[in-house]
Write an enzyme that holds these catalytic residues in place. Structure first.
Site, mmCIF file in Angstrom:
data_model
loop_
_atom_site.group_PDB
_atom_site.id
_atom_site.type_symbol
_atom_site.label_atom_id
_atom_site.label_comp_id
_atom_site.label_asym_id
_atom_site.label_seq_id
_atom_site.Cartn_x
_atom_site.Cartn_y
_atom_site.Cartn_z
ATOM 1 N N GLY A 119 0.803 -1.219 0.000
ATOM 2 C CA GLY A 119 0.000 0.000 0.000
ATOM 3 C C GLY A 119 0.831 1.262 0.000
ATOM 4 N N ASP A 125 11.050 4.542 -5.991
ATOM 5 C CA ASP A 125 10.300 3.301 -5.809
ATOM 6 C C ASP A 125 11.266 2.124 -5.704
ATOM 7 O OD1 ASP A 125 8.147 1.598 -5.480
ATOM 8 O OD2 ASP A 125 7.701 1.414 -7.600
ATOM 9 N N LYS A 132 15.114 -4.518 -6.681
ATOM 10 C CA LYS A 132 14.714 -3.832 -7.901
ATOM 11 C C LYS A 132 15.813 -2.933 -8.472
ATOM 12 C CE LYS A 132 10.602 -1.907 -7.842
ATOM 13 N NZ LYS A 132 9.369 -1.238 -7.374
ATOM 14 N N CYS A 176 -4.592 -2.678 -13.793
ATOM 15 C CA CYS A 176 -5.062 -4.007 -14.190
ATOM 16 C C CYS A 176 -5.354 -4.106 -15.683
ATOM 17 C CB CYS A 176 -6.320 -4.388 -13.412
ATOM 18 S SG CYS A 176 -6.042 -4.643 -11.645
ATOM 19 N N MET A 236 -13.998 -7.551 -10.269
ATOM 20 C CA MET A 236 -13.911 -6.159 -10.703
ATOM 21 C C MET A 236 -14.505 -5.259 -9.615
ATOM 22 S SD MET A 236 -13.379 -3.613 -12.759
ATOM 23 C CE MET A 236 -14.010 -1.937 -12.860
#
Length: 808
Positions: free
Chosen positions: A195, A324, A351, A625, A665
């Site tokens: 989150g 990030d 990452k 998505c 959804m």
């Protein structure tokens, strides 16, 4: 009871004997820890054991006979999230799909024994709680453990699927979701959450007693209140690295994050749990922590005591992170012989593009090297263990955008790496993808409100949109071998004592390679992409390999363009596939219908309205998505081909009212009716452009071949049409050719670009500078066939689009 004790004793005997037997015939490249090979027949956790190596000591399937591998059984799944790793224990394969839909299948036959629905879709109150589904579950002591995306931690009886205990992990209403696999270490169920891309909520990790469900401890990964007795030392370490604090004058939280949503490892001898901690929020450190500082424990690996949660040590991969940068990828534990002595290490490729080897007892830095293109740092200082950042990479207060490699997708995302002590190599699914990032702009520019940056994660840069399987030597910090993979979203990896590495691919192939050389030894066409990692186990004396098909994660959503050349449709068959030597099962033939947008005869282009709809689609999380520029990648249906977009009432019922919530959804009630119609218009525009884009994509895949066009064939004026994400845009291209040199201009409603370039092998490539609103390079790569112009137009970071033209 006697039988269980006997089996346990036999497993312990095999675990102790296995390294000795192996040494007697083929000496492994590195020492084999007992924790790595215990319970050889089973795969009870995400990485099989707490070492998180995704390695099995089984060797009945090996490099010599893998060519005889055949399908033993399959199990059909419904549409929904399936990019997950199954488990095997007590003769059953356990798996999670969708939003915590748990199944137990017979490990030999594939017959369903029981199923359990976690109830997320009925309970969820936000889109975040219904984002991508669970990546895995855990097994221990006759129980299956799951954490639902809306925060419930649940224990099930492994024999029956009966619920034993259930508890809620979230202490307040801050936006959170849980989609990583829980772990069971030392009798504790370890869970985290995500989150931090949308909220400064304080990160933490919870440990629950596996038998009772009672909270054993909670470790906070960002400073704040409350400060529990077990967190006092950690809190003191963190607070001094946030010199300006983390709250606003009114007491609300200004900075935070540090969620640990995916990576956990465990050393049973040291009794340490290792936590991989994520990014901060806001991304922009000048907003999160105006006074600077390292901002611990963001982007860090933290070791805590398994029984108390007490802090032991930390290592930070990105001090003061603002890109990030996360440390939430797998952390593999092993013993490596370094400089003549055995070192108990933790290995991670986070990452940020480096591969780290760290002493797992003390947190001391050992080594790190680049595994991919990196522009944010030059190297990791061998003395301090800190990155040597490249000048200018900290963007606060600076104009323009900076090219960042790796981008926020990471050089290594959550898809698991694997390690084999036999070869001494770590097998990494690597992504080469850059991004553009810069200070936040007035009036927006943020994918998520409040993150404080302008970020374009899906960028057309040379060398981007690629992926590799790279075999890495952690001792020498060097590449042993590599294989380029299709697309830019590589599947998770599994290694075995049979000298094999297994991996699924975005093109729908399941592949086995020689662990020493990377040579492909076997493959199986699955009809669907594979992202989740495979497992292997033994049942009834026979070794099996199991994988779950289906696209999912970033590469199936926000990073979809890199996989657009492959069919990754949401509705492709999703299955559990299990293989064994001489397997005789077959899957039924399947033909995916050709892609065709819905009829929409009343549509009339409106560029300004389509652009406004594109902004809504990008800033209201739809692209997460449904894909960048609405190019679906399999995480959800491709809306360009959905009949829903042609009917306003149906679109409203689904998007705003939640008519398909039980299908996964979520509703978005914050949309006004006017905004809904604007976004629907954008999707209709994308549907109109889709056939031409798809045709151009297919042509490009085979059209890099040389053309017969001569330089003078390009000269003159051309009326061109560029298929952009907001609809077709017309322009006039006026080219002059002298020898092989091309000059000229391209004029459209937005302005004129002076271009220059050349002709080679029948293709004209030229470019010029434009501003929209930041300076960008506009490139053209075209050819002439049968008197018509065709090719593509690359608009800086905004993508490459099909182009066609006819003479004026």
């Amino acid at each position: 009871m006697t039988a269980r004790r006997s089996n346990a004793a036999l497993r312990l005997f095999i675990a102790v004997l296995f390294p000795l037997a192996l040494t007697a015939c083929d000496k492994p490249a590195q020492p084999i820890e007992q924790a790595l090979v215990v319970d050889a027949d089973e795969w009870p956790g995400w990485g099989r054991t707490g070492s998180e190596a995704h390695y099995s000591p089984l060797d009945a399937i090996d490099a010599g006979n893998v060519g005889k591998l055949g399908l033993a059984w399959h199990f059909d799944l419904e549409p929904g999230y399936s990019a997950s790793t199954p488990l095997m224990a007590e003769g059953k394969v356990f798996l999670t799909t969708g939003h915590s839909h748990i199944r137990a299948l017979d490990a030999v036959t594939g017959k369903q024994i029981w199923e359990y629905d976690g109830g997320t879709r009925e309970r969820a109150t936000s889109a975040l709680q219904m984002s991508w589904g669970n990546k895995g579950i855990a097994y221990d002591g006759g129980r299956v453990f799951l954490v639902t995306t809306d925060g419930y931690v649940i224990s099930l009886d492994a024999k029956t699927g009966r619920e034993i205990w259930k508890t809620y992990d979230y202490p307040d209403a801050s936006p959170r979701n849980s989609n990583g696999a829980p772990r069971v270490f030392g009798g504790k169920v370890i869970v985290g959450f995500g989150g931090a891309d949308i909220s400064p909520a304080r990160g933490f990790v919870s440990a629950y007693d596996a038998r009772t469900g009672k909270l054993a401890w909670r470790f906070y990964t960002a400073p704040g209140d409350p400060v529990t007795p077990g967190n006092e030392r950690a809190e003191a370490v963190m607070r001094k690295t946030w010199p300006s604090g983390w709250t606003n004058p009114d007491g609300t939280r200004r900075g935070g994050g540090g969620t640990a949503w995916n990576a956990f490892s465990y050393d049973p001898d040291l009794k340490l749990v290792y936590i991989g901690v994520g990014n901060g929020f806001p991304y922009n450190q000048s907003k999160r922590s105006p006074g600077g500082g390292d901002n611990l424990f963001l982007a860090s690996i933290v070791a805590v005591d398994v029984n108390t949660g007490a802090y032991k040590w930390h290592y930070q991969v990105c001090p003061g992170e603002q890109w990030d940068c996360t440390a939430t990828t797998d952390m593999t534990l092993a013993t490596l012989r370094i400089d003549g002595r055995d070192r108990k290490v933790l290995m991670q490729a986070p990452k940020n593009g480096f591969f780290y080897v760290i002493d797992r007892a003390t947190g001391a830095f050992i080594s790190a090297e680049k595994i991919a293109k990196v522009t944010w740092a030059d190297r990791i200082d061998g003395r301090t263990g800190r990155p040597v950042e490249n000048p200018g990479i900290r963007y606060a207060g600076k104009p323009g955008l900076f090219e960042l490699w790796p981008g926020p997708t990471g050089a290594h995302s959550w898809m698991p790496q694997a390690y084999s002590p036999l070869t001494g190599l770590v097998y990494l699914p690597v992504i080469e993808q850059g991004a553009l990032i810069g200070d936040g702009q007035k009036g927006g520019g943020e994918i998520t409100a409040g993150m404080g940056v302008t970020l374009i994660p899906e960028v057309e840069l040379p060398g981007s949109h690629k992926s590799f399987l790279r075999a890495w030597n952690p001792v020498t910090q060097s590449l042993a071998w590599e294989v380029e993979l299709p697309g830019n979203w590589p599947g998770g990896v599994m290694a075995s004592a049979g000298g094999l590495v297994f991996q699924g691919q975005i093109d729908g192939r399941f592949v086995a390679r020689d662990a020493g050389t990377g040579k492909q030894l076997w493959s199986f066409k699955t009809e669907s992409p594979i992202v989740g990692a495979p497992i292997t186990y033994r049942a009834g004396g026979r070794q099996y390999v199991t994988v779950i098909t289906g696209s999912g994660g970033n590469g199936a959503g926000i990073n979809s363009p890199g996989n657009a050349a492959f069919r990754t449709d949401y509705h492709l068959p999703r299955r559990v596939l299990t293989f064994a030597l001489d397997g005789k099962d077959t899957i039924p033939p399947f033909a995916m219908p050709e892609l065709a947008p819905p009829p929409d005869p009343d549509f009339a282009p409106d560029l300004a309205r389509a652009q406004a709809g594109a902004v809504l689609f990008g800033t209201r999380a739809c692209l997460v998505c449904h894909g960048w520029n609405a190019v679906g990648g399999g995480a959800a249906p491709d809306l360009r081909y959905s009949p829903m977009i042609t009917d306003a009432a149906t679109f409203r019922q689904v998007v705003k009212d939640g008519a398909l919530k039980m299908n996964g959804m979520p509703p978005f009630p914050a949309f006004t009716d006017a905004e809904l119609e604007t976004m629907r218009f954008y999707l209709r525009a994308r549907a109109k452009a889709a056939p031409a884009e798809h045709k151009a994509l297919l042509e490009k895949a085979s059209a890099d071949r040389a053309s017969n066009a001569k330089p003078q064939d390009f000269a003159g004026k051309w009326n061109v049409v560029i298929q952009t994400p907001v609809g077709p845009q017309e322009a006039v291209m006026d080219l002059k050719v002298t020898g092989n040199v091309v000059t000229g201009r391209v004029s459209a409603d937005q302005g004129t670009v002076e271009v220059a370039g050349g002709v080679r092998d029948g293709r004209a490539k030229f470019e010029g500078k434009a501003s929209m609103p930041m300076p960008i390079t506009v490139k053209y790569d075209v050819t002439v066939r049968n008197g018509k112009l065709s090719g593509e137009n690359a608009n800086g970071p905004f993508g490459s689009f099909p182009l066609t033209g006819t003479r004026l």
